[in-house]
Design an enzyme around this catalytic site. Sequence first.
Site, PDB file in Angstrom:
ATOM      1  N   GLY A  34      40.786  25.690  33.080  1.00  0.00           N
ATOM      2  CA  GLY A  34      39.860  24.996  33.984  1.00  0.00           C
ATOM      3  C   GLY A  34      38.638  25.875  34.208  1.00  0.00           C
ATOM      4  N   ILE A  92      38.030  28.318  36.269  1.00  0.00           N
ATOM      5  CA  ILE A  92      38.247  29.771  36.378  1.00  0.00           C
ATOM      6  C   ILE A  92      38.608  30.345  35.006  1.00  0.00           C
ATOM      7  CG2 ILE A  92      39.701  31.564  37.419  1.00  0.00           C
ATOM      8  CD1 ILE A  92      39.872  29.725  39.936  1.00  0.00           C
ATOM      9  N   ILE A 105      46.241  35.737  38.144  1.00  0.00           N
ATOM     10  CA  ILE A 105      45.365  35.526  39.311  1.00  0.00           C
ATOM     11  C   ILE A 105      45.584  34.120  39.873  1.00  0.00           C
ATOM     12  CG2 ILE A 105      43.587  37.207  38.722  1.00  0.00           C
ATOM     13  CD1 ILE A 105      43.017  33.560  37.937  1.00  0.00           C
ATOM     14  N   ARG A 136      49.127  31.894  40.705  1.00  0.00           N
ATOM     15  CA  ARG A 136      50.164  31.863  41.735  1.00  0.00           C
ATOM     16  C   ARG A 136      51.368  32.632  41.212  1.00  0.00           C
ATOM     17  NH1 ARG A 136      46.776  30.675  44.772  1.00  0.00           N
ATOM     18  NH2 ARG A 136      46.624  28.876  46.156  1.00  0.00           N
ATOM     19  N   ASP A 178      47.519  39.836  40.947  1.00  0.00           N
ATOM     20  CA  ASP A 178      46.885  39.603  42.251  1.00  0.00           C
ATOM     21  C   ASP A 178      47.739  38.691  43.122  1.00  0.00           C
ATOM     22  OD1 ASP A 178      44.621  39.825  44.089  1.00  0.00           O
ATOM     23  OD2 ASP A 178      44.211  37.723  43.636  1.00  0.00           O
ATOM     24  N   GLU A 207      54.631  36.345  48.731  1.00  0.00           N
ATOM     25  CA  GLU A 207      53.595  37.152  49.397  1.00  0.00           C
ATOM     26  C   GLU A 207      53.836  37.213  50.902  1.00  0.00           C
ATOM     27  OE1 GLU A 207      49.889  35.393  48.166  1.00  0.00           O
ATOM     28  OE2 GLU A 207      50.320  35.753  46.060  1.00  0.00           O
ATOM     29  N   HIS A 217      46.261  39.494  46.568  1.00  0.00           N
ATOM     30  CA  HIS A 217      45.729  38.115  46.561  1.00  0.00           C
ATOM     31  C   HIS A 217      44.297  38.088  47.116  1.00  0.00           C
ATOM     32  CE1 HIS A 217      46.910  33.584  46.828  1.00  0.00           C
ATOM     33  NE2 HIS A 217      45.638  33.738  46.507  1.00  0.00           N
ATOM     34  N   VAL A 218      43.401  38.750  46.397  1.00  0.00           N
ATOM     35  CA  VAL A 218      42.022  38.901  46.893  1.00  0.00           C
ATOM     36  C   VAL A 218      40.978  38.319  45.945  1.00  0.00           C
ATOM     37  CG1 VAL A 218      42.448  40.916  48.361  1.00  0.00           C
ATOM     38  CG2 VAL A 218      41.961  41.256  45.915  1.00  0.00           C
ATOM     39  N   GLY A 219      41.405  37.446  45.028  1.00  0.00           N
ATOM     40  CA  GLY A 219      40.458  36.924  44.036  1.00  0.00           C
ATOM     41  C   GLY A 219      39.167  36.411  44.644  1.00  0.00           C
TER      42      GLY A 219
END
Length: 317
Positions: free
Chosen positions: A156, A158, A233, A235, A259, A264, A282-284
Amino acid sequence: MPPDILILAPSPSAAVNAQLEEHYTCHHAWQQTPEERHAWLNALAPRIRGVVTTGALGLNASDMALLPALEIIAVSGVGLDGVALDEARQRGIAVTTTPNVLTDDVADIALGLLLASARHIVALDRFVRDGGWERREAIAPASSLRGKTAGIFGFGQIGQAIAHRLAAFGIEVRYFQPRAIAGTAVPRSASLLALAQESDYLIICAPGTPATRKIVDRTVLDALGPQGTLINIARGALIDEEALVAALQDGHLGAAGLDVFADEPHVPAALRAMPNVVLTPHVGSLTVETRHAMGQLVVDNLAAHFAGLPLLTPVKG
Ligand code: 8YV
C-alpha cells in the site's frame, strides 16, 4: 451544548488538544487509573457521542457496547485491527482514520531499522560507549546494502514509500500482497513464502487482520534464512513471535528490526537480549509534524461529522 467525546490517548500536539477542548466536552480516559476507569466510564457513557483513539488502542466491542449514543470513532492512525468494525457498521457508527499524513514517517522508520540492523548501528553505539573501541577490540564488518533484495509484504502507500527509499540505496525491491498493484514497475512475487525466499530483507507493511495473523511463521522465517533480516513496522500480530525468537536463537534468521510487537508494550526478554535485534517502541508516526497532522485530521473529521458534512477520511463500510 458541545458534544461529549471520550479521548483514549492525548495528542502530543497542544494545538490539537486545545481545539478538542474548545469544541467538545472532553473526557480523558488516559487520565484514569485502571482501577477507577470502569466506574468512571459507566457514569458518563450515555452522553458520549464521539471517541478519539489511536491505531494501537482502537475501540473494542465491549467498550463500544457501553456507549449507546456513540456516533463516530476517530482513529489517530491507519490501523483498524483494534476497532470492532462489524459492531460499528451494524450500529451505523462512523469510523475515520488518518491516511497519507503518516506515510513518510513510517517509511522512514522502516529504513532506519533496516540501516541500523544491516550496519549494526545500535550494537556499535553500545560498543563505543562501553569502551570496546578504546580497548581496540575487533569490529566485524557488516554486509553492504548494495545488490541486496528487499521484499515488501503489503504494498500500500507505506510499502510503496519504503520501495521508493530503498531504490536510492541500490536495493532491488519486490513485493507481495494478494491483490496485484496496477502500474508499478516493482515485481510481485508469487506468495509471501516466495518473497521471503527471494529477499535478503523482508519488510512487513500489511494490515493486521484475521487473515494475516501469524502469517510470518517459521516456514517464512526459514525461507528468509540465516543471512536474512526481518523488519516489522505494521503489527506484531503478523509475526509468530515465538518462532521469530527461536529462528534468531538457532541462527536460522540473521537479524530483525522491530517497531511493533504482539503484546505491546511487552517485548519478550529473549528479543531484548539479542545484539542482532533492533527494537523501537511503536514510534513509526511519532514525529511532531506527523502527530500534529494526524491530530488535525481527527479534529477536522469530528467537526465535519458534528456539522453534518461529509467526513474527510472515512473508513468505507
Ligand atoms: C500510531 C499506528 O503509532 O497508524 C497506526 O495504525 O499504529 C501508528 O501510526 C498509532 O496509531 C498510535 O497513535
